[in-house]
Design an enzyme around this catalytic site. Structure first.
Site, PDB file in Angstrom:
ATOM      1  N   ASN A  10       0.872  -1.176   0.000  1.00 19.66           N
ATOM      2  CA  ASN A  10       0.000   0.000   0.000  1.00 19.66           C
ATOM      3  C   ASN A  10       0.907   1.223   0.000  1.00 19.66           C
ATOM      4  OD1 ASN A  10      -1.850   2.016   0.413  1.00 19.66           O
ATOM      5  ND2 ASN A  10      -2.231   1.519   2.571  1.00 19.66           N
ATOM      6  N   TRP A  11       1.022   1.836  -1.163  1.00 19.67           N
ATOM      7  CA  TRP A  11       1.940   2.975  -1.278  1.00 19.67           C
ATOM      8  C   TRP A  11       1.390   4.236  -0.633  1.00 19.67           C
ATOM      9  CZ3 TRP A  11       3.959   3.083  -7.064  1.00 19.67           C
ATOM     10  CH2 TRP A  11       4.754   1.949  -7.284  1.00 19.67           C
ATOM     11  N   LYS A  12       0.109   4.239  -0.299  1.00 22.99           N
ATOM     12  CA  LYS A  12      -0.541   5.450   0.224  1.00 22.99           C
ATOM     13  C   LYS A  12      -0.306   6.607  -0.770  1.00 22.99           C
ATOM     14  CE  LYS A  12       0.379   3.548   4.736  1.00 22.99           C
ATOM     15  NZ  LYS A  12       0.006   3.651   6.133  1.00 22.99           N
ATOM     16  N   HIS A  95      -9.515   1.082   4.495  1.00 22.22           N
ATOM     17  CA  HIS A  95      -8.261   1.266   5.244  1.00 22.22           C
ATOM     18  C   HIS A  95      -8.525   2.208   6.420  1.00 22.22           C
ATOM     19  CE1 HIS A  95      -4.179   2.494   6.228  1.00 22.22           C
ATOM     20  NE2 HIS A  95      -3.775   1.399   5.606  1.00 22.22           N
ATOM     21  N   GLU A  97      -6.973   4.647   7.509  1.00 22.67           N
ATOM     22  CA  GLU A  97      -6.784   6.071   7.183  1.00 22.67           C
ATOM     23  C   GLU A  97      -8.010   6.620   6.451  1.00 22.67           C
ATOM     24  OE1 GLU A  97      -2.996   5.598   5.206  1.00 22.67           O
ATOM     25  OE2 GLU A  97      -2.121   4.995   7.116  1.00 22.67           O
ATOM     26  N   GLU A 167      -5.642  -5.313  10.340  1.00 24.17           N
ATOM     27  CA  GLU A 167      -4.656  -4.267  10.588  1.00 24.17           C
ATOM     28  C   GLU A 167      -4.954  -3.574  11.912  1.00 24.17           C
ATOM     29  OE1 GLU A 167      -2.560  -2.992   6.766  1.00 24.17           O
ATOM     30  OE2 GLU A 167      -4.241  -1.643   7.063  1.00 24.17           O
ATOM     31  N   GLY A 173       2.073   2.069  10.639  1.00 26.93           N
ATOM     32  CA  GLY A 173       2.995   3.201  10.495  1.00 26.93           C
ATOM     33  C   GLY A 173       3.683   3.599  11.786  1.00 26.93           C
ATOM     34  N   SER A 213       3.189  -2.380  10.253  1.00 22.88           N
ATOM     35  CA  SER A 213       4.636  -2.372  10.426  1.00 22.88           C
ATOM     36  C   SER A 213       5.314  -3.694  10.053  1.00 22.88           C
ATOM     37  CB  SER A 213       5.003  -1.944  11.859  1.00 22.88           C
ATOM     38  OG  SER A 213       4.538  -0.617  12.100  1.00 22.88           O
ATOM     39  N   GLY A 235       4.673   1.243   4.760  1.00 18.60           N
ATOM     40  CA  GLY A 235       5.995   1.876   4.665  1.00 18.60           C
ATOM     41  C   GLY A 235       7.048   1.034   3.963  1.00 18.60           C
TER      42      GLY A 235
HETATM   43  C1  PEP Z   1      -0.858   0.048   5.813  1.00 24.00           C
HETATM   44  O1  PEP Z   1      -0.769   1.149   5.312  1.00 24.00           O
HETATM   45  O2  PEP Z   1      -1.824  -0.679   5.543  1.00 24.00           O
HETATM   46  C2  PEP Z   1       0.188  -0.389   6.732  1.00 24.00           C
HETATM   47  C3  PEP Z   1       0.054  -1.541   7.313  1.00 24.00           C
HETATM   48  O3  PEP Z   1       1.239   0.471   6.915  1.00 24.00           O
HETATM   49  P1  PEP Z   1       2.645   0.121   7.647  1.00 24.00           P
HETATM   50  O4  PEP Z   1       3.115  -1.172   7.033  1.00 24.00           O
HETATM   51  O5  PEP Z   1       3.519   1.258   7.312  1.00 24.00           O
HETATM   52  O6  PEP Z   1       2.355  -0.031   9.088  1.00 24.00           O
END
Ligand code: PEP
Length: 248
Positions: A10-12, A95, A97, A167, A173, A213, A235
């Protein structure tokens, strides 16, 4: 039942189209897609260039969001039909976010899931608890409810293809990964509720990812757990270490 692992990046809101092209060109020469499916969920504007760059590989391209309506006066939004027409096979739905900053709810998640499936796009449905909810001991109740609402009206046949991403919000993050035991416990509970909604056979076919993470040093332990079928990676999917996560 052996499920093929699925690792999605997931590049966001990162990487311009030219940066995306460079990143994917480098990545595709280094990864082995035999043991897992690889999906790159990229910003909408990067979709054409990434689709072009992954041609001839098994890497699939996903979107990070879509609207639940067919079309209409929804400035700035993208429809499922637009994604299908481009060749997008996956879409992240709900998600944390999107839930936090863009007002998405379990109900809009459900509408999007139905619309994606009706357009032959596989939804990667994100669920998970806040730190406070974990401390209150309601994680399993919460993810059971999120799963049930997200899948209202999804048929047995459609359900086999969905992906669920567990998640924990406190792990996204933050560099704080859930332990493999914590992640397994919740993914197992999600599979149990899938068994109740559908049946054990269908539940055993649905892939459940862990996200929060994930990086090169924790991926293989997390992905070795019986109910964890890969990861949704934020990330680390933007860094060279993503190839180690995929080649876990
Ligand atoms: C995500 O954006 O879904 C995610 C899990 O981010 P990260 O791996 O940076 O925690």
């Amino acid at each position: 039942m052996s499920r093929k692992k699925i690792i999605a990046g997931n590049w966001k809101m990162n990487l311009t189209p030219s940066e995306a092209k460079e990143f994917v060109t480098n990545l595709k020469s280094k990864i082995n897609t035999d043991k897992c499916d690889v999906v790159l969920c990229v910003p909408a504007i990067d979709i054409p260039v990434v689709l072009d760059t992954v041609k001839g590989t098994n890497i699939e391209v996903g979107a990070q969001n879509m609207h639940f309506e067919e079309n209409g006066a929804f400035t700035g939004e993208i429809s499922a039909r637009m994604l299908t027409d481009m060749g997008v096979k996956y879409v992240i739905i709900g998600h944390s976010e999107r839930r936090e900053y863009f007002g998405e709810t379990d109900q809009t998640v459900n509408k999007k899931v139905l619309k994606a499936l009706n357009n032959h796009i596989i939804p990667i449905i994100c669920i998970g608890e806040t730190l406070q909810q974990r401390e209150e001991g309601i994680t399993v109740d919460l993810v059971r409810l999120q799963t049930k609402i997200a899948l209202k009206g999804v048929s047995r046949e459609q359900a086999k293809n969905i992906v669920i991403a567990y998640e924990p919000i406190w792990a996204i993050g933050t560099g704080k990964t859930a332990t493999s035991q914590q992640a397994e416990e919740v993914c197992k509970a999600i599979r149990e509720v899938l068994g109740e909604i559908y049946n054990v056979d269908i539940a055993s076919k649905i892939r459940i990812q862990y996200g929060g993470s994930v990086n090169a040093s924790n991926a293989s332990e997390l992905f070795s757990m019986p109910n964890i079928d890969g990861g949704l990676v934020g990330g680390a999917s933007l860094k060279p270490e993503f190839e180690q996560v995929i080649n876990f």
